[in-house]
Write a protein that holds these residues in place. Structure first.
Motif, PDB file in Angstrom:
ATOM      1  N   GLY A  20       0.788  -1.236   0.000  1.00  0.00           N
ATOM      2  CA  GLY A  20       0.000   0.000   0.000  1.00  0.00           C
ATOM      3  C   GLY A  20       0.818   1.282   0.000  1.00  0.00           C
ATOM      4  O   GLY A  20       0.303   2.343   0.348  1.00  0.00           O
ATOM      5  N   LYS A  21       2.070   1.193  -0.432  1.00  0.00           N
ATOM      6  CA  LYS A  21       2.959   2.372  -0.391  1.00  0.00           C
ATOM      7  C   LYS A  21       2.456   3.486  -1.320  1.00  0.00           C
ATOM      8  O   LYS A  21       2.332   4.630  -0.907  1.00  0.00           O
ATOM      9  CB  LYS A  21       4.399   1.967  -0.762  1.00  0.00           C
ATOM     10  N   SER A  22       2.215   3.134  -2.575  1.00  0.00           N
ATOM     11  CA  SER A  22       1.740   4.150  -3.536  1.00  0.00           C
ATOM     12  C   SER A  22       0.395   4.707  -3.105  1.00  0.00           C
ATOM     13  O   SER A  22       0.159   5.920  -3.183  1.00  0.00           O
ATOM     14  CB  SER A  22       1.574   3.541  -4.928  1.00  0.00           C
ATOM     15  N   SER A  23      -0.467   3.807  -2.650  1.00  0.00           N
ATOM     16  CA  SER A  23      -1.801   4.244  -2.211  1.00  0.00           C
ATOM     17  C   SER A  23      -1.694   5.228  -1.058  1.00  0.00           C
ATOM     18  O   SER A  23      -2.457   6.195  -0.970  1.00  0.00           O
ATOM     19  CB  SER A  23      -2.626   3.045  -1.753  1.00  0.00           C
ATOM     20  N   MET A  24      -0.744   4.998  -0.167  1.00  0.00           N
ATOM     21  CA  MET A  24      -0.558   5.861   0.988  1.00  0.00           C
ATOM     22  C   MET A  24      -0.136   7.267   0.548  1.00  0.00           C
ATOM     23  O   MET A  24      -0.627   8.271   1.064  1.00  0.00           O
ATOM     24  CB  MET A  24       0.499   5.244   1.906  1.00  0.00           C
ATOM     25  N   ILE A  25       0.757   7.313  -0.417  1.00  0.00           N
ATOM     26  CA  ILE A  25       1.227   8.602  -0.930  1.00  0.00           C
ATOM     27  C   ILE A  25       0.085   9.344  -1.634  1.00  0.00           C
ATOM     28  O   ILE A  25      -0.125  10.538  -1.423  1.00  0.00           O
ATOM     29  CB  ILE A  25       2.429   8.391  -1.882  1.00  0.00           C
ATOM     30  N   CYS A  84      11.931   7.995   6.898  1.00  0.00           N
ATOM     31  CA  CYS A  84      11.530   6.768   6.203  1.00  0.00           C
ATOM     32  C   CYS A  84      10.315   6.104   6.864  1.00  0.00           C
ATOM     33  O   CYS A  84      10.220   6.035   8.087  1.00  0.00           O
ATOM     34  CB  CYS A  84      12.727   5.818   6.206  1.00  0.00           C
ATOM     35  N   VAL A  85       9.420   5.627   6.023  1.00  0.00           N
ATOM     36  CA  VAL A  85       8.305   4.802   6.471  1.00  0.00           C
ATOM     37  C   VAL A  85       8.617   3.360   6.094  1.00  0.00           C
ATOM     38  O   VAL A  85       8.874   3.064   4.927  1.00  0.00           O
ATOM     39  CB  VAL A  85       6.980   5.223   5.785  1.00  0.00           C
ATOM     40  N   LEU A  86       8.623   2.464   7.099  1.00  0.00           N
ATOM     41  CA  LEU A  86       8.778   1.038   6.830  1.00  0.00           C
ATOM     42  C   LEU A  86       7.377   0.443   6.875  1.00  0.00           C
ATOM     43  O   LEU A  86       6.753   0.414   7.931  1.00  0.00           O
ATOM     44  CB  LEU A  86       9.627   0.374   7.916  1.00  0.00           C
ATOM     45  N   ALA A  87       6.902  -0.027   5.721  1.00  0.00           N
ATOM     46  CA  ALA A  87       5.500  -0.448   5.653  1.00  0.00           C
ATOM     47  C   ALA A  87       5.345  -1.931   5.362  1.00  0.00           C
ATOM     48  O   ALA A  87       6.078  -2.503   4.561  1.00  0.00           O
ATOM     49  CB  ALA A  87       4.769   0.369   4.585  1.00  0.00           C
ATOM     50  N   PHE A  88       4.355  -2.537   6.051  1.00  0.00           N
ATOM     51  CA  PHE A  88       3.954  -3.899   5.721  1.00  0.00           C
ATOM     52  C   PHE A  88       2.435  -3.964   5.798  1.00  0.00           C
ATOM     53  O   PHE A  88       1.770  -3.041   6.273  1.00  0.00           O
ATOM     54  CB  PHE A  88       4.609  -4.933   6.664  1.00  0.00           C
TER      55      PHE A  88
END
Ligand code: GDP
Length: 172
Positions: A20-25, A84-88
């Motif tokens: 969900g990295k792109s979605s978060m941005i 930095c955001v570390l996302a899972f």
């Protein structure tokens, strides 16, 4: 003469594909959520201006554009990163187990910078394969703040970036 005192922070969002990295941005910068958002190669980052303690902060949120697996591309992506955001995703066990290696990758490139741990897709809690306890233990071990988010429901997204900006400012 007016001085430009604006603070700009380069933030990289890392983690396995599809967490969900792109979605978060997109959600944070444009206020939208689409299920089939197609990544645009060539668009490096989106920006968002926030005000914090009376300071204008410009956050530049960098998206890997689905190129997570290519080291040459990620080098350029990490360069100059200040937070930095570390996302899972809680629905993807492998993405949780990959957090340590993402953290190392970032630190090899840019050293220690403010980081935050994000467990995304909280709206899919019924399909979760990562327990709350696992998440808390990981955060404790990494000594990182943990944010439970849902990009879909717009849950806690703003808090993630505000926290990073605050942490960055307090270390300046
Ligand atoms: P990336 O590869 O990490 O950039 O992941 P994407 O942003 O492309 O998201 C992958 C898929 O997960 C897309 O279909 C998104 O719509 C979906 N997604 C992202 N965040 C959430 C969320 O919080 N909840 C749900 N249900 N789906 C999400």
């Amino acid at each position: 003469m007016e001085e430009d005192l604006e603070i700009a922070i380069k933030v990289v969002i890392v983690g396995n594909g599809a967490v969900g990295k792109s979605s978060m941005i997109q959600r944070y910068c444009k206020g939208i959520f689409t299920k089939d958002y197609k990544k645009t190669i060539g668009v490096d980052f989106l920006e968002k201006e926030i005000e914090l303690d009376g300071e204008e902060i410009r956050l530049m949120l960098w998206d890997t554009a689905g190129q997570e697996e290519f080291d040459s591309i990620t080098r350029a992506y990490y360069r100059g990163a200040q937070a930095c955001v570390l996302a899972f995703s809680i629905t993807d066990r492998a993405s949780f187990e990959a957090i340590d290696s993402w953290k190392k990758k970032v630190e090899v490139e840019v050293g220690e910078i403010p980081m935050v741990l994000v467990q995304n897709k909280l709206d899919l809690i019924d399909e979760a394969c990562v327990s709350e306890e696992d998440c808390e233990l990981l955060a404790q071990r990494l000594k990182m703040e943990l944010f439970k988010t849902s990009v879909k429901d717009n849950l806690n997204i703003d808090s993630v970036f505000e926290y990073l900006a605050e942490t960055y400012l307090s270390h300046m």
